[in-house]
Structures are given as C-alpha cells and as structure tokens.
Enzyme design. Structure first.
Site, mmCIF file in Angstrom:
data_model
loop_
_atom_site.group_PDB
_atom_site.id
_atom_site.type_symbol
_atom_site.label_atom_id
_atom_site.label_comp_id
_atom_site.label_asym_id
_atom_site.label_seq_id
_atom_site.Cartn_x
_atom_site.Cartn_y
_atom_site.Cartn_z
ATOM 1 N N ASP A 8 110.409 117.760 53.898
ATOM 2 C CA ASP A 8 109.623 117.541 52.685
ATOM 3 C C ASP A 8 109.536 118.806 51.841
ATOM 4 O OD1 ASP A 8 108.847 114.828 52.523
ATOM 5 O OD2 ASP A 8 107.663 115.115 54.338
ATOM 6 N N HIS A 10 128.263 97.502 69.652
ATOM 7 C CA HIS A 10 127.000 98.067 70.084
ATOM 8 C C HIS A 10 127.031 98.538 71.526
ATOM 9 C CE1 HIS A 10 124.771 96.214 66.506
ATOM 10 N NE2 HIS A 10 124.926 97.501 66.356
ATOM 11 N N ARG A 58 105.737 112.466 66.151
ATOM 12 C CA ARG A 58 105.516 111.609 64.974
ATOM 13 C C ARG A 58 104.815 110.342 65.464
ATOM 14 N NH1 ARG A 58 111.020 113.707 63.393
ATOM 15 N NH2 ARG A 58 110.820 114.517 61.262
ATOM 16 N N GLU A 64 104.566 121.761 54.088
ATOM 17 C CA GLU A 64 105.673 120.988 53.505
ATOM 18 C C GLU A 64 105.447 120.682 52.032
ATOM 19 O OE1 GLU A 64 106.078 117.336 55.767
ATOM 20 O OE2 GLU A 64 103.926 117.096 55.951
ATOM 21 N N CYS A 88 109.495 122.472 62.214
ATOM 22 C CA CYS A 88 109.861 121.199 62.855
ATOM 23 C C CYS A 88 110.718 120.315 61.948
ATOM 24 C CB CYS A 88 108.624 120.441 63.318
ATOM 25 S SG CYS A 88 107.511 120.008 61.983
HETATM 26 C C1 PEP Z 1 109.366 117.415 57.448
HETATM 27 O O1 PEP Z 1 108.980 116.976 56.372
HETATM 28 O O2 PEP Z 1 110.120 118.405 57.555
HETATM 29 C C2 PEP Z 1 108.939 116.774 58.703
HETATM 30 C C3 PEP Z 1 109.224 117.286 59.884
HETATM 31 O O3 PEP Z 1 108.268 115.606 58.601
HETATM 32 P P1 PEP Z 1 108.949 114.168 58.307
HETATM 33 O O4 PEP Z 1 110.430 114.374 58.318
HETATM 34 O O5 PEP Z 1 108.448 113.289 59.393
HETATM 35 O O6 PEP Z 1 108.401 113.847 56.967
HETATM 36 MG MG MG Z 2 107.277 115.588 56.258
#
Ligand code: PEP
Ligand code: MG
Length: 800
Positions: free
Chosen positions: A711, A448, A555, A687, A758
């Site tokens: 997603d 680590h 997030r 998404e 994102c």
């Molecule tokens: C995604 O779904 O692309 C996203 C950025 O959200 P998460 O990965 O936090 O679900």
């Molecule tokens: Mg997502």
C-alpha cells in the site's frame, strides 16, 4: 428464403411442430429439425452435430433462424455454432421464442420471402398475440425476454467495457469471482464477448464464453440495481478478478507456461517419457490408482419432483464438502468446483432432462458430459484441461447419488502414485508423507492435479503415456522430475547413476531445509530476523518448516471472509490461541481487520465508493463500525492472556488519533474483561504517506512499526496497486518509496522501537541489500520466499 431449424429434446415434438409449420405455409417453408439422440434406449436429448447438420441443410444466402426448446437444446445449438464454418455461422440467428409459436411465426414470415430481420422479429413477437388475448402485460414478456441470453437488451441496461488482461483469460477462478460478486444483485447480469452474451451468474457459461487475454468484453446489467452491479463489476475488473498479482507478473501464480503439449522425446529403454511438472528425483514402489464414474443405475423414473430432489440432495452434500475443502490451503480450486456445481444453467440443464423423463443419475451424467464436451472443444489448452474439473464434480455427485464408495488408494508405505489422471479431490486427500511422487498418463501442466502436486512439493510427471501399462503394482520405480522420465527397468549402470543423482538431490533438499531453519546474519555479522506472513492456521506449519522465526503479519481477513456471518469472539480466540501455541515463544503479530477498498466482506456489506482505495478501509472501517473491532480486540486480549507471544498490529493508520481511539477501545475491553492491556504490544502498519511524514509522533504512541510496501507504494506513487497499466509506477524501488522507508526506519530508530517490513518488498531478494543498508533488520514474507531470503541475507554485507 430464410431457413428454419427446430431443436428439441423430443423427435416427436419436433416432427409435430414441423408438420404444423408445413401445413400453415402450404409446404413452402424451408425447415429442418434436429431432435432426440441416436440411442434407442434413451432417445430424449439434443446433439450438437445434428443441429449443425440441420443448419447446413437449410442455410442459403438469406440465413437461418434457430428455435430451441429448453436446457441443453441451447447448449447444443451454441456448440453447433462453434463447429460450423464461419461463413455459415455468421448467417445464423438464435431466437429465444417459445418453440411452437416462434416456429409458426418465423415459418410464415420466411415462407412469404421476408428478410431475416423480419423473420426474427416475427418469432420474437410470437407470444404477443396470445398474451394480448389472455390480458398478460407486455412487461411480463419483456421480463421473460430479458432473462434469456441473446435477447435484445432492455432500455435501462447499463454497461461497462473491459479489456481482459488475465493471462488465462476468464477461466474458472476469475469467473468464480464474478459470479460471487454478483450473486445477490437484483436484476439480470450478462457478460458479452463479440455477439455472444451469457449470464454472468453462470460460472460454466462464463468459462465457456472463452474470454482470453486481450479480449474486449462488455458487462451488461439491467434492473433496479444495474448501477450497483456495474460498480461491483468495475471494482472487480480493476483487480483483474482477483488475479492482479498474476497479471502484473504475466503468469498465474500457480501455473507455469506450457512448454509443449506434445511429447516428441525419443523413446528411452526401460523408462516412460512424460512432461515434468515438478522437479525432483525419488524411488519407491509404484501404487496404481484408478477410479471410474459410477454407472447410471437401471431403474424406473419416479415423479420429476422426487428425481430433482435426489440430485439436488447429492449436489448440496458435495458442495458442502467442497466448501470445507475450500478453506484449506490452495482451496480456491474447490471453491470454483463448488460454484460450478451450483451453476444455475447447469441446474436448468439437469432439470430439463428430468422433466422429459430421465432419472436423476442419467440427467446428471448427460448434462455433465455435455459440459465436459464443451470444455474439451475449447480453443485454449488451459480451458480444455478444465474438462477434468467437470469430470471430478460429475463423479462426486454420481457417487453420492448411487452410494458407490470413493475409490481410495491404500498407501501403506512411501510410494510413487501412478494414475491416468488425478482429480483435485484425489490429490487433496493424499497423505503427502507417503506419496513421494506422482506420475500421470494424462493430465497437463495446468491441470489442477499438477498445480496441487507443485504446491505440495511432490515431484510429478504428466502425459507419461504408457506408464500404467508398463508398470505393475508394487514394482520399484524411479521418477526423475528433472528429465521427465519414469524408470521401471533401468540398466545396472543407469540405476547406479539414478541412485547417485537421487542421493545428491535429497542431500541438497535436506541441507536447504536445514539452512532455512537456522537464523541468518549478514557476512559482516549483523543479525536479521525473518518472519512469515500468514493468512490462517493452515499456513503455520509451512512457515515454521521454511524457517520462519515467528509471524510478522497474520492477515485475519480470512476469518471474516470465509463465511456469510462474522466470526464470533470465541471462534477468533480459538484460532489465535492455536496459532500462538504452534509458534511457541516466537511472536505472533495479529493484524486487526483490514477490509474495505479492494477487499469486500460478504458478512458485512459496505456501500460502494468512488475511490475505494482512498475510502473506508482498514482501521477507518473498524472505527466507524467498532462492533467489528471490539469482538476482535476482546479475542486478542483473552488469547494474549494465555499466550504472551501475541501482539496487535493496526492497518491503514494515517493519524495519531486513530491509534489513540483503538487503544482506548482496547483499554475499555480489557477493563470489562478484568485483564491488563498494558502487556499487549501494539504496533501499526506504515503504509499511508501521512504515517511516514508523522512517524515521530506515531512512534511515541506504539511499540513497533511494520512497513506495508504494497500500500505504501500505491499511495506514495498515487498508482492503484492492481492497475497493470501502471506497473512502471508501482515500483518499490522508486526513490520516493525508498525515501519513505528510510524515514520510517529513522523515526523508529530515534524512538527506540523495532521496525519491520511485511509488504512484498521484504521477500524480494533483489531488495535485501538496499533494505539492510537503510537499516531494516526484520523482514516478514510468504513462507515459500523465506529460504531464498535467508540465503540472500547470508551473502550480503551491510554498507554503512
Ligand atoms: C501492505 O500493504 O504492504 C501489506 C502488507 O498489506 P496488504 O497487502 O494486506 O494490504
Ligand atoms: Mg496494506
């Protein structure tokens, strides 16, 4: 004849049991004892080698039954099994029977020439006569048996089989995820590999089970909540115990594969050879760091309760400190350490030693040493390197108990730190502005300290044997993380060459940093915004240093997941304000709580669902439980009042109605606070395929779109994003996903609202050209990816 082995902490106890068994069988039993340790000052304990010898002594074709007293007797016996020749090991059965009754019953059966199965059964039933006599229920006996590893399973046991894909098997982090997920389940939970079964509540036992990549395991749960436990385990397994990304890539995120563990590099005059764990070249005076385990004090034992209280208080203090460290970046190491400390089996082993007369410090030192020995004897290199983690927690608790101060290195000027090994707790406390390089005589690529050194961007070497002997404190040294050398006496020519290399590297570092800080445009002059995805305030500095022009995705789950209670409005407000202030004028996109599905929340337990990814996730959960959302909306509205760079983003939107409901809540809360909601930009994540197909209508309701390709890919392709069997399908380059992105960009363009991305795809330089061609002009990705992303944009021309 079946042989009998008695393992006990006390030699006198074992001798007494043996004497009784010999008498009861008129000397016919074939029995050996392994008891006490070879330390006249401290003879109480168990020794795996002695257990191994005893088994070998009485083993013949019929096999051996082993009866153990408590705590480490079990661990030593399990260790002995590992050390034994396979041909003998297969003939050994460990029986969870009480040592006196079990030994008598087994000895009598064995002396009568009965077969192994009967001897084992006799031992297991040994308590029943006494119980029947005293009128205790058989259910109690069954309960006691179910609470012991290797016992027969209760009839109501539910099981779940899993093929492990984690590159390093079930090492500390996945094991911690398992223990965490099952912590509040009522009933017994076990993990089984082959014929070895351990408690799934013990981090150390899971780690020691030695589950490796491609092993098959069985999860077993008994009791009223067995089905719930199996479901929790199943969900966790499907996300590969929190390592889905690593499984998809085939390596753990922060661990590079070990090239070689033995160094056979030729000796270099004036330098020590090591194994590079992070590249770079730096020169500075050497600082030597040493730490040692505080000695066990010479004192008389108090009563057991006081000794137990003494060690418990120290464990609690260290665990609380580790929990704090766990909230920092790369904190999962400390979370795992905290869980190791709270391991019920470790605690049992410590208590068992105290119960037989050891003082708290001795009990702790011995129990931890036994655990460290187990890790050192592990099959995999990765697990062997976990010994340092055990030593780290052992030392911290010992310091707490003995009051010995931590060995702190005073680093007054930029230096290169030399040590035998560094514990994660040492590395985390380092002032990175002053530590230019790290050189360890021990350690490993996956230790680590190496992982943390990499994460902090410090050039580092491990296994640089001899560095401590050859270098004196204050001596000028050069650490060459490219060649894996620590130079302490280079010739004049080598010195000049090193200086030139170092200057070139530093210039390159500086230029890369400067380039990352500048705005990026394509070769044909199209300006592209590059923002960062962050998980909390600690990520902001790195994001800005990496060239982020704001935060495209915050997030907020971390705020909700870090404790067992939900964050208050004020706590959220403070965090949002701190981050917004750090960003100056640059945007801060706060995503409202996105949990459910693959992201459970300890502070807000949710019922398990058959299809969690299609279940009550993101905005769906928030609208079903508005109390979760309302607190957050109030905190955001108030923070926005002070920091106009804040904007709100809603995840998992499928329908216009969901946006309207959130906006209505926002308006209601703004009115209640006497604030103006209209100045707060509200956007949504795209998404869910329904949002793509209805993007025109959604665009009319919101101020911006941000495409979440993680997603979106899973839902467009109907392929679970954590399922490694489906890596072909979980592909954002699939024409269907690209088409969905295109449709979203077109709808945003038509409505005149900005569209960003994102999801992981945004940070993938291989996708940059296509995304720019589609019309995307705003990217948000992890900070570490931004310099390369900007470099890619700068060498791309948009095809119109
Ligand atoms: C995604 O779904 O692309 C996203 C950025 O959200 P998460 O990965 O936090 O679900
Ligand atoms: Mg997502």
């Amino acid at each position: 004849m079946v042989g009998i082995v008695v393992v006990s902490h006390s030699r006198r106890l074992a001798e007494g049991v043996a004497e009784l068994a010999t008498q009861m069988t008129q000397g016919k039993v074939n029995l050996a004892i392994a008891a006490g340790i070879d330390d006249p000052e401290n003879p109480i304990g168990t020794d795996a080698i002695a257990v191994m010898g005893a088994i070998e002594q009485v083993c013949d074709a019929q096999g051996v039954v082993v009866l153990m007293d408590l705590g480490s007797a079990l661990l030593s016996t399990e260790m002995a099994l590992e050390l034994l020749d396979e041909s003998i090991r297969d003939k050994v059965t460990l029986v969870a029977a009480p040592i006196v009754e079990g030994t008598m019953a087994a000895s009598v059966a064995a002396a009568a020439g009965l077969p192994m199965a009967t001897v084992v059964e006799e031992a297991r039933q040994a308590l029943s006569v006494k119980q029947a006599h005293l009128g205790e229920s058989v259910a109690m006996a069954a309960e006691a048996e179910a609470a012991t590893p290797n016992a027969a399973l209760a009839n109501d046991a539910q099981t779940f089989e899993w093929h492990v894909k984690n590159p390093h098997g079930l090492h500390a982090r996945p094991a911690a995820a398992i223990v965490g997920a099952l912590a509040d389940v009522d009933g017994d939970v076990w993990l089984q590999k082959g014929d070895q079964r351990v408690s799934a509540r013990s981090l150390n036992s899971i780690a020691k089970l030695g589950v490796r990549c491609d092993d098959d395991i069985t999860f077993v749960a008994t009791g009223a909540q067995a089905a719930n436990a199996v479901e929790r385990f199943r969900q966790l397994a499907q996300t590969h115990f929190g390592e889905a990304d690593a499984v998809a890539r085939g390596v753990t995120a922060d661990v590079q594969p070990e090239a070689s563990t033995t160094l056979d590099a030729p000796a270099v005059a004036g330098a020590v050879s090591g194994l590079s764990v992070n590249e770079g070249i730096v020169s500075a005076p050497a600082v030597l760091f040493t730490h040692s385990m505080p000695a066990v004090p010479e004192r008389d034992a108090r009563d057991a309760a006081s000794e137990i209280e003494h060690v418990k208080r120290a464990i609690d203090t260290v665990a609380a400190h580790l929990d704090q460290q766990a909230k920092r970046p790369h904190g999962d190491i400390f979370a795992a350490h905290s869980m190791m400390l709270r391991d019920p089996e470790l605690w049992q082993a410590v208590q068992a030693r105290i119960q037989v007369g050891a003082i708290a410090e001795r009990a702790w030192a011995d129990a931890l040493q036994a655990l460290a020995d187990d890790f050192r004897a592990a099959e995999s290199q990765y697990m062997r390197e976990r010994e340092a983690d055990v030593q780290d927690i052992a030392r911290q608790v010992m310091m707490e108990m003995t009051g010995e101060p931590a060995a702190a290195v005073a680093i007054e000027q930029p230096s290169i730190l030399l040590a035998r090994d560094l514990m994660p707790s040492d590395v985390a406390g380092l002032d990175t502005a002053k530590v230019l390089g790290i050189c360890l005589s021990e350690g490993g690529k996956t230790s680590h300290s190496a992982i943390l050194a990499r994460a902090m961007g410090i050039p580092a070497l491990v296994k640089a044997r001899g560095c401590l002997e050859q270098v004196t404190p204050g001596q000028m040294v050069t650490l060459d993380g490219f060649a894996g050398l620590l130079w302490f006496a280079p010739s004049a020519a080598v010195s000049a060459q090193l200086a030139a290399q170092r200057d070139a590297w530093q210039t390159e570092q500086h230029q890369a940093k400067q380039r990352a800080l500048q705005h990026a445009s394509t070769t044909d002059g199209i300006s592209v915004s590059v923002l960062a995805n962050i998980g909390g305030p600690d990520d902001v500095r790195k994001a800005l240093d990496s060239g982020a022009e704001g935060v495209g995705l915050f997030r907020t789950e971390f705020l909700f997941q870090r404790s067992d209670s939900l964050p208050t409005e004020q706590e959220q407000f403070d965090v949002y304000c701190d981050i917004a202030a750090a960003l100056g004028d640059q945007p801060l996109t706060i995503r409202s709580l996105d949990v459910g599905g693959d992201k459970p929340l300890a502070a807000f337990p949710m019922p398990s669902e058959d299809n969690p990814f299609l279940g009550v996730r993101g905005v769906r959960l928030c609208l079903k439980h508005p109390e979760l959302l309302v607190t957050q909306l109030r905190a955001i509205l108030r923070a926005h009042q002070q920091h106009r760079n804040i904007q709100l983003m809603i995840p998992m939107v499928a329908r216009v109605d969901e946006v309207r409901q959130v906006k209505a809540l926002l308006q209601r809360e703004a009115d209640a606070l006497g604030l103006d909601a209209s100045t707060l930009p509200v956007g949504i994540m795209i998404e869910v395929p329904a949002a793509v197909l209805n993007a025109d209508a959604l665009a009319a309701e919101v101020d911006f779109f941000s495409i979440g390709t993680n997603d979106l890919t899973q839902y467009v392709m109907a392929a679970d994003r954590g399922n490694t069997e489906l890596t072909d399908l979980i592909n954002y380059f699939d024409p269907a996903v690209l088409r969905a992105i295109e449709m979203t960009c077109a709808a945003g363009g038509k409505a005149g609202i900005p569209v960003s991305m994102c999801g992981e795809m945004a940070g993938d330089p291989k996708a940059t050209q296509q995304l720019l061609n589609i019309g995307l002009r705003k990217f948000s990705a992890s900070a570490s990816l931004l310099p390369a992303l900007k470099a890619q944009i700068r060498q791309t021309a948009v095809m119109k």
